[in-house]
Write an enzyme that holds these catalytic residues in place. Sequence first.
Site, mmCIF file in Angstrom:
data_model
loop_
_atom_site.group_PDB
_atom_site.id
_atom_site.type_symbol
_atom_site.label_atom_id
_atom_site.label_comp_id
_atom_site.label_asym_id
_atom_site.label_seq_id
_atom_site.Cartn_x
_atom_site.Cartn_y
_atom_site.Cartn_z
ATOM 1 N N CYS A 246 2.357 4.127 2.917
ATOM 2 C CA CYS A 246 2.810 4.016 1.306
ATOM 3 C C CYS A 246 2.604 5.331 0.610
ATOM 4 O O CYS A 246 2.915 6.485 1.109
ATOM 5 C CB CYS A 246 2.416 2.722 0.550
ATOM 6 S SG CYS A 246 3.181 2.322 -0.913
ATOM 7 N N HIS A 331 4.741 -1.463 4.281
ATOM 8 C CA HIS A 331 3.214 -2.234 4.601
ATOM 9 C C HIS A 331 3.091 -3.106 5.501
ATOM 10 O O HIS A 331 3.449 -3.926 5.636
ATOM 11 C CB HIS A 331 2.742 -2.890 3.264
ATOM 12 C CG HIS A 331 2.662 -2.102 1.962
ATOM 13 N ND1 HIS A 331 1.106 -1.725 1.731
ATOM 14 C CD2 HIS A 331 3.286 -1.760 0.993
ATOM 15 C CE1 HIS A 331 1.074 -1.030 0.487
ATOM 16 N NE2 HIS A 331 2.351 -0.936 0.251
ATOM 17 N N GLU A 333 0.716 -4.253 7.119
ATOM 18 C CA GLU A 333 -0.281 -5.423 6.995
ATOM 19 C C GLU A 333 0.231 -6.443 6.050
ATOM 20 O O GLU A 333 -0.530 -7.360 5.884
ATOM 21 C CB GLU A 333 -1.581 -4.617 6.457
ATOM 22 C CG GLU A 333 -1.683 -4.468 4.656
ATOM 23 C CD GLU A 333 -0.817 -3.309 4.105
ATOM 24 O OE1 GLU A 333 -0.452 -3.289 2.696
ATOM 25 O OE2 GLU A 333 -0.232 -2.745 4.930
#
Length: 366
Positions: A246, A331, A333
């Site tokens: 990001c 992202h 995660e």
Amino acid sequence: MKKRQLILEDGTVFIGKAFGGETEKSGEVVFNTGMTGYQEILSDPSYCSQIVTLTYPLIGNYGINRDDFETINPSIHGLIVKEVCDYPSNFRSDLSLGEYLKERDIPGLSGIDTRKLTRILRQHGTLRGRLCSMDADVNEVVKQLKDTAYTGQVKQVSTGHAYPSPGRGYRVALIDYGMKHGILRELNLRNCDVVVVPYNTSAAEILRLNPDGIMLSNGPGDPKDVPEAIETVRELIGKVPLFGICLGHQLFALASGADTEKLKFGHRGSNHPVKNLVTGRVDITAQNHGYTVEPSSIANTKLEVTHVALNDGTIEGLRHKEAPAFTVQYHPEASPGPEDANHLFDQFLSMIENCKKEGEALCQNV
């Protein structure tokens, strides 16, 4: 129930029901298209100084629990929903959404037409706004909003000092620009010995930690507002395997000679399709960013594009042609969102392992 108004910088006013904190707050008004994950959204440091509109109509039905926070202290400036659930039903729920916002003094607004607000933001782009009482003067608030600039968010949300998250595997220096705990969790799950360092830590200080790899975290705001971070990343490229997410992706691009630009209304949600240009694989990804890497600026750099967004064609992944370094705009995660791209953490560790096996020559010619 007490009323509250949202005033936008273009003079548009929405009047709805107040919930949560009593403080009046201004911020960039953005929208997120995720159907769930409001707790992670509230606690994501990348939303620092922003007022988030959730497009899904009913929010709060599973409450707030102790486990799903992405940071301890939220930095979001407000939450806007169509309907808020005051009586959640979930075995993990500790308190309601409204109770949590009240505890943290974060203002909430419900009962407005969030579809109309989202259409305004899509048509005109991100707008500044203020959640305030009914007696606030609209013209005065509009003037204040137009004169307000939001900067320094990374400094607000980054850790003030380095700290370890021990493991017995590879040592990873994680530069915190507004790190979600999900990133740290994924590294810990892989037994990494993580040292989290502040956003303004110098390259020399980071290299003194003798890391096997470096992670550039997510974070809020314009990447050009943190020139010291850009310089640090520039000095680290080629020294140690590097993975950015990001804001970390944008800082890596700037450090490599590319440019960034602000998107009209950004990507925020848990349902954004991204295509891997090497494999052809499409992942459904979680995203939260208002800036992107400018495509034409890649031409005179040592970068190549690895991923693109299928919705608008923007750059979603980069790889350095000579150094062991890659980044993604989305992202992996998740938290909240699909875990399609979780394998990128394994790719990062494989890159570290390859560099360890093959030595410095490979690290400089990946």
